[in-house]
Design a protein around this motif. Sequence first.
Motif, PDB file in Angstrom:
ATOM      1  N   UNK A   3       0.891  -1.080  -0.171  1.00 13.41           N
ATOM      2  CA  UNK A   3       0.138  -0.025  -0.022  1.00 13.41           C
ATOM      3  C   UNK A   3       1.037   1.284  -0.013  1.00 13.41           C
ATOM      4  N   UNK A   4       0.628   2.209  -0.875  1.00 14.50           N
ATOM      5  CA  UNK A   4       1.411   3.581  -1.056  1.00 14.50           C
ATOM      6  C   UNK A   4       0.335   4.681  -1.130  1.00 14.50           C
ATOM      7  N   UNK A   5       0.596   5.845  -0.922  1.00 17.70           N
ATOM      8  CA  UNK A   5      -0.025   6.918  -1.377  1.00 17.70           C
ATOM      9  C   UNK A   5       0.803   7.867  -2.404  1.00 17.70           C
ATOM     10  N   UNK A   6       0.007   8.476  -3.277  1.00 17.48           N
ATOM     11  CA  UNK A   6       0.828   9.157  -4.349  1.00 17.48           C
ATOM     12  C   UNK A   6      -0.083  10.539  -4.213  1.00 17.48           C
ATOM     13  N   UNK A  58      -3.800  15.548  -0.204  1.00 14.36           N
ATOM     14  CA  UNK A  58      -4.764  14.886  -1.049  1.00 14.36           C
ATOM     15  C   UNK A  58      -3.844  13.647  -1.484  1.00 14.36           C
ATOM     16  N   UNK A  59      -4.298  12.528  -1.486  1.00 13.23           N
ATOM     17  CA  UNK A  59      -3.591  11.394  -2.172  1.00 13.23           C
ATOM     18  C   UNK A  59      -4.478  10.388  -2.814  1.00 13.23           C
ATOM     19  N   UNK A  69      -8.300   3.775  -4.454  1.00  9.59           N
ATOM     20  CA  UNK A  69      -8.915   4.826  -3.467  1.00  9.59           C
ATOM     21  C   UNK A  69      -8.206   6.231  -3.336  1.00  9.59           C
ATOM     22  N   UNK A  70      -9.057   7.015  -2.599  1.00  6.61           N
ATOM     23  CA  UNK A  70      -8.611   8.290  -2.288  1.00  6.61           C
ATOM     24  C   UNK A  70      -8.630   8.822  -0.758  1.00  6.61           C
ATOM     25  N   UNK A  71      -7.784   9.418  -0.432  1.00 11.44           N
ATOM     26  CA  UNK A  71      -7.746   9.728   0.908  1.00 11.44           C
ATOM     27  C   UNK A  71      -7.161  11.112   1.078  1.00 11.44           C
ATOM     28  N   UNK A 107      -1.264   8.309   5.647  1.00 13.51           N
ATOM     29  CA  UNK A 107      -1.563   9.646   5.766  1.00 13.51           C
ATOM     30  C   UNK A 107      -1.421  10.505   6.994  1.00 13.51           C
ATOM     31  N   UNK A 108      -1.646   9.649   8.057  1.00 14.14           N
ATOM     32  CA  UNK A 108      -1.370  10.340   9.530  1.00 14.14           C
ATOM     33  C   UNK A 108       0.110  10.660   9.371  1.00 14.14           C
ATOM     34  N   UNK A 109       0.937   9.894   9.421  1.00 15.74           N
ATOM     35  CA  UNK A 109       2.362  10.142   9.531  1.00 15.74           C
ATOM     36  C   UNK A 109       2.684  11.307   8.632  1.00 15.74           C
ATOM     37  N   UNK A 110       2.281  11.383   7.215  1.00 11.67           N
ATOM     38  CA  UNK A 110       2.372  12.710   6.418  1.00 11.67           C
ATOM     39  C   UNK A 110       1.861  13.762   6.757  1.00 11.67           C
ATOM     40  N   UNK A 111       0.710  13.883   7.181  1.00 10.55           N
ATOM     41  CA  UNK A 111      -0.129  15.117   7.601  1.00 10.55           C
ATOM     42  C   UNK A 111       0.708  15.529   8.921  1.00 10.55           C
TER      43      UNK A 111
END
Length: 171
Positions: A3-6, A58-59, A69-71, A107-111
């Motif tokens: 799982x990754x966010x981009x 926004x990722x 998905x979107x988060x 997301x929490x870590x990045x935010x």
Amino acid sequence: MKIELKKWEAADTRALAQICSETDRHFLSDRLPDPYSVTDAEHWISFIQKEEGRAGIFRAIIADGVIVGNISAELKSDVYRRDAEVGYLLSKQYNGQGIMTEALKLLCEEAFRQLDICRLTGLVYAPNIASRRVLKKNGFSLEGILKQAVTKNGETYDLCVYGKLKENSAQ
């Protein structure tokens, strides 16, 4: 499953339109257009590219190389400016696989690293047990319940307010 966010890119408009069309809307805000078109996706991606960092993070959620998905962590304003509200959605076929739990962790870590915030807030309709579990697994605490606070499709629901403080972000 990896799982990754981009960050969303213009090339992702069709994927975003498909995800937003396929997601279960029962517990989502009415501000999400239905049906969700490629034009809607183009407008959204253009907006968030300009507002990245100023309005939040926004990722796209990537599972094994596929956008699923979107988060986001959307900054609040005025006296609430050190708070960001998390929001997320997933294509139905990916529900129940732990993807959102891992995506919210990232997301929490990045935010907390990138935004000038001291807390994250999650607002969830009371019967949305899956989303409530995702928040709890990520160290969010139930802070209160707003009775009969949201109406969706003719039904009125209690709204659960979850919070996670930056000082507790290692949980």
